[in-house]
Write a protein that holds these residues in place. Structure first.
Motif, PDB file in Angstrom:
ATOM      1  N   LYS A 131       0.829  -1.203   0.000  1.00 58.47           N
ATOM      2  CA  LYS A 131       0.000   0.000   0.000  1.00 58.47           C
ATOM      3  C   LYS A 131       0.866   1.257   0.000  1.00 58.47           C
ATOM      4  O   LYS A 131       0.591   2.209  -0.744  1.00 58.47           O
ATOM      5  CB  LYS A 131      -0.946  -0.013   1.206  1.00 58.47           C
ATOM      6  CG  LYS A 131      -2.098  -0.984   1.031  1.00 58.47           C
ATOM      7  CD  LYS A 131      -2.916  -1.155   2.284  1.00 58.47           C
ATOM      8  CE  LYS A 131      -3.674   0.076   2.667  1.00 58.47           C
ATOM      9  NZ  LYS A 131      -4.600  -0.140   3.791  1.00 58.47           N
ATOM     10  N   ALA A 132       1.913   1.277   0.810  1.00 60.96           N
ATOM     11  CA  ALA A 132       2.791   2.451   0.869  1.00 60.96           C
ATOM     12  C   ALA A 132       3.458   2.696  -0.479  1.00 60.96           C
ATOM     13  O   ALA A 132       3.540   3.832  -0.947  1.00 60.96           O
ATOM     14  CB  ALA A 132       3.842   2.262   1.963  1.00 60.96           C
ATOM     15  N   MET A 133       3.900   1.624  -1.130  1.00 60.16           N
ATOM     16  CA  MET A 133       4.530   1.736  -2.444  1.00 60.16           C
ATOM     17  C   MET A 133       3.564   2.350  -3.457  1.00 60.16           C
ATOM     18  O   MET A 133       3.927   3.269  -4.205  1.00 60.16           O
ATOM     19  CB  MET A 133       4.885   0.310  -2.906  1.00 60.16           C
ATOM     20  CG  MET A 133       6.205   0.143  -3.532  1.00 60.16           C
ATOM     21  SD  MET A 133       6.594  -1.617  -3.798  1.00 60.16           S
ATOM     22  CE  MET A 133       5.194  -2.253  -4.654  1.00 60.16           C
ATOM     23  N   ILE A 134       2.335   1.872  -3.447  1.00 57.11           N
ATOM     24  CA  ILE A 134       1.326   2.359  -4.393  1.00 57.11           C
ATOM     25  C   ILE A 134       0.955   3.802  -4.071  1.00 57.11           C
ATOM     26  O   ILE A 134       0.836   4.638  -4.983  1.00 57.11           O
ATOM     27  CB  ILE A 134       0.085   1.438  -4.361  1.00 57.11           C
ATOM     28  CG1 ILE A 134       0.456   0.035  -4.870  1.00 57.11           C
ATOM     29  CG2 ILE A 134      -1.058   2.028  -5.185  1.00 57.11           C
ATOM     30  CD1 ILE A 134      -0.571  -1.036  -4.549  1.00 57.11           C
ATOM     31  N   GLU A 143       0.385  10.009   3.422  1.00 54.57           N
ATOM     32  CA  GLU A 143      -0.295   8.766   3.809  1.00 54.57           C
ATOM     33  C   GLU A 143       0.679   7.585   3.741  1.00 54.57           C
ATOM     34  O   GLU A 143       0.679   6.724   4.614  1.00 54.57           O
ATOM     35  CB  GLU A 143      -1.506   8.519   2.896  1.00 54.57           C
ATOM     36  CG  GLU A 143      -2.381   7.388   3.363  1.00 54.57           C
ATOM     37  CD  GLU A 143      -3.627   7.191   2.502  1.00 54.57           C
ATOM     38  OE1 GLU A 143      -4.298   6.167   2.706  1.00 54.57           O
ATOM     39  OE2 GLU A 143      -3.920   8.046   1.632  1.00 54.57           O
ATOM     40  N   ALA A 144       1.528   7.564   2.726  1.00 51.74           N
ATOM     41  CA  ALA A 144       2.515   6.492   2.594  1.00 51.74           C
ATOM     42  C   ALA A 144       3.515   6.523   3.746  1.00 51.74           C
ATOM     43  O   ALA A 144       3.917   5.475   4.253  1.00 51.74           O
ATOM     44  CB  ALA A 144       3.244   6.610   1.255  1.00 51.74           C
ATOM     45  N   GLU A 156      13.265   2.411   4.362  1.00 48.87           N
ATOM     46  CA  GLU A 156      14.202   3.150   3.515  1.00 48.87           C
ATOM     47  C   GLU A 156      13.804   3.096   2.044  1.00 48.87           C
ATOM     48  O   GLU A 156      13.959   4.078   1.319  1.00 48.87           O
ATOM     49  CB  GLU A 156      15.627   2.625   3.711  1.00 48.87           C
ATOM     50  CG  GLU A 156      16.211   2.905   5.079  1.00 48.87           C
ATOM     51  CD  GLU A 156      16.407   4.382   5.370  1.00 48.87           C
ATOM     52  OE1 GLU A 156      16.576   5.184   4.428  1.00 48.87           O
ATOM     53  OE2 GLU A 156      16.395   4.749   6.557  1.00 48.87           O
ATOM     54  N   ALA A 157      13.286   1.945   1.600  1.00 50.62           N
ATOM     55  CA  ALA A 157      12.849   1.826   0.202  1.00 50.62           C
ATOM     56  C   ALA A 157      11.679   2.770  -0.076  1.00 50.62           C
ATOM     57  O   ALA A 157      11.632   3.423  -1.131  1.00 50.62           O
ATOM     58  CB  ALA A 157      12.472   0.385  -0.116  1.00 50.62           C
ATOM     59  N   ILE A 158      10.750   2.888   0.866  1.00 49.47           N
ATOM     60  CA  ILE A 158       9.615   3.806   0.698  1.00 49.47           C
ATOM     61  C   ILE A 158      10.121   5.250   0.687  1.00 49.47           C
ATOM     62  O   ILE A 158       9.672   6.068  -0.121  1.00 49.47           O
ATOM     63  CB  ILE A 158       8.543   3.584   1.797  1.00 49.47           C
ATOM     64  CG1 ILE A 158       7.928   2.187   1.663  1.00 49.47           C
ATOM     65  CG2 ILE A 158       7.484   4.666   1.763  1.00 49.47           C
ATOM     66  CD1 ILE A 158       7.213   1.910   0.356  1.00 49.47           C
ATOM     67  N   LYS A 159      11.077   5.557   1.558  1.00 47.69           N
ATOM     68  CA  LYS A 159      11.659   6.906   1.561  1.00 47.69           C
ATOM     69  C   LYS A 159      12.371   7.186   0.236  1.00 47.69           C
ATOM     70  O   LYS A 159      12.312   8.311  -0.273  1.00 47.69           O
ATOM     71  CB  LYS A 159      12.625   7.070   2.734  1.00 47.69           C
ATOM     72  CG  LYS A 159      11.939   7.167   4.079  1.00 47.69           C
ATOM     73  CD  LYS A 159      12.961   7.278   5.202  1.00 47.69           C
ATOM     74  CE  LYS A 159      12.285   7.349   6.556  1.00 47.69           C
ATOM     75  NZ  LYS A 159      13.278   7.393   7.642  1.00 47.69           N
ATOM     76  N   ALA A 160      13.043   6.189  -0.316  1.00 49.70           N
ATOM     77  CA  ALA A 160      13.718   6.365  -1.608  1.00 49.70           C
ATOM     78  C   ALA A 160      12.695   6.600  -2.716  1.00 49.70           C
ATOM     79  O   ALA A 160      12.896   7.471  -3.578  1.00 49.70           O
ATOM     80  CB  ALA A 160      14.579   5.143  -1.925  1.00 49.70           C
ATOM     81  N   MET A 161      11.598   5.861  -2.691  1.00 51.78           N
ATOM     82  CA  MET A 161      10.541   6.060  -3.691  1.00 51.78           C
ATOM     83  C   MET A 161       9.947   7.465  -3.561  1.00 51.78           C
ATOM     84  O   MET A 161       9.651   8.117  -4.562  1.00 51.78           O
ATOM     85  CB  MET A 161       9.440   5.012  -3.535  1.00 51.78           C
ATOM     86  CG  MET A 161       9.836   3.625  -3.976  1.00 51.78           C
ATOM     87  SD  MET A 161       8.481   2.445  -3.798  1.00 51.78           S
ATOM     88  CE  MET A 161       7.398   3.003  -5.116  1.00 51.78           C
ATOM     89  N   THR A 162       9.795   7.900  -2.325  1.00 49.67           N
ATOM     90  CA  THR A 162       9.277   9.247  -2.076  1.00 49.67           C
ATOM     91  C   THR A 162      10.239  10.293  -2.640  1.00 49.67           C
ATOM     92  O   THR A 162       9.816  11.251  -3.297  1.00 49.67           O
ATOM     93  CB  THR A 162       9.066   9.470  -0.558  1.00 49.67           C
ATOM     94  OG1 THR A 162       8.146   8.492  -0.073  1.00 49.67           O
ATOM     95  CG2 THR A 162       8.544  10.845  -0.262  1.00 49.67           C
ATOM     96  N   ALA A 163      11.522  10.108  -2.390  1.00 51.73           N
ATOM     97  CA  ALA A 163      12.535  11.047  -2.909  1.00 51.73           C
ATOM     98  C   ALA A 163      12.532  11.057  -4.433  1.00 51.73           C
ATOM     99  O   ALA A 163      12.665  12.119  -5.050  1.00 51.73           O
ATOM    100  CB  ALA A 163      13.910  10.674  -2.377  1.00 51.73           C
ATOM    101  N   LEU A 164      12.358   9.894  -5.035  1.00 53.70           N
ATOM    102  CA  LEU A 164      12.292   9.817  -6.494  1.00 53.70           C
ATOM    103  C   LEU A 164      11.079  10.587  -7.012  1.00 53.70           C
ATOM    104  O   LEU A 164      11.182  11.349  -7.971  1.00 53.70           O
ATOM    105  CB  LEU A 164      12.216   8.352  -6.943  1.00 53.70           C
ATOM    106  CG  LEU A 164      12.124   8.101  -8.440  1.00 53.70           C
ATOM    107  CD1 LEU A 164      13.393   8.583  -9.146  1.00 53.70           C
ATOM    108  CD2 LEU A 164      11.899   6.620  -8.709  1.00 53.70           C
TER     109      LEU A 164
END
Length: 193
Positions: A131-134, A143-144, A156-164
């Motif tokens: 859900k966080a990834m989506i 929300e993520a 950290e992967a979710i934070k990286a996706m957020t930064a991207l």
């Protein structure tokens, strides 16, 4: 892994030739089984040795779950989708089926459908991470960020996706390297790829 099997065969041969007590033979075979299982579990969940993990995944890539992990690190989007189709065909457990269906929809950029499927996943951390990834991809960053994970690499992967998503190269590099550093076993190659 061949070393453990060879060792087991040699133990059997030595015990047969010298007619040693059967209890000792069973104990040694039990230790060899623990060695085999321990090495497998370490490779899947604990190793940080990139080369050994990659060799392990390559050897196992005929199995659908490992084929997907292999395709994440070394394949194309088409390879990932084919691997997911094989997983969906082979595995009928609800959480596995829903998780990989959500991932497939995510990869096909059908984010609303992916989120609906992710909401059906009844097992953590699969549900929260998916859900966080989506949500990050949908632009619902706050929300993520509200999801917390036991495994640091997931956070950290979710934070990286957020930064991207926010086009912050410095944060992307930091959180990507933190995710890789925290990941172990078969979770590492997809993060490196």
């Amino acid at each position: 892994m061949w070393k453990q099997y060879l060792c087991a065969i040699l133990v059997g041969v030595v015990f047969a030739i010298f007619e040693l007590p059967l209890g000792i033979g069973f104990f040694l075979l039990f230790l060899i089984c623990l060695w085999i299982i321990g090495e497998f579990l370490y490779m899947v969940y604990g190793s940080k040795n990139k080369n050994k993990v990659e060799k392990f995944i390559i050897k196992k890539k005929k199995e659908p779950l490992y084929a997907y992990v292999y395709s994440q690190g070394f394949g194309s989007m088409h390879d990932q989708l084919l691997a997911i189709d094989n997983i969906l065909t082979k595995y009928k457990q609800p959480h596995i089926h829903q998780y990989y269906l959500a991932i497939k929809l995510f990869l096909c950029n059908k984010l609303d459908d992916a989120l609906n499927e992710a909401n059906k996943i009844q097992k953590e951390p699969f549900m929260s991470y998916t859900k966080a990834m989506i949500l990050v991809e949908m632009g619902h960053i706050e929300e993520a960020k509200s999801y917390k994970f036991e495994k640091q690499w997931m956070q950290e992967a979710i934070k990286a996706m957020t930064a991207l998503q926010m086009k912050d190269k410095q944060a992307l590099e930091l959180h990507s390297s933190n995710a890789v550093a925290a990941a172990r076993g078969i979770q590492r190659p997809p993060l490196l790829g």
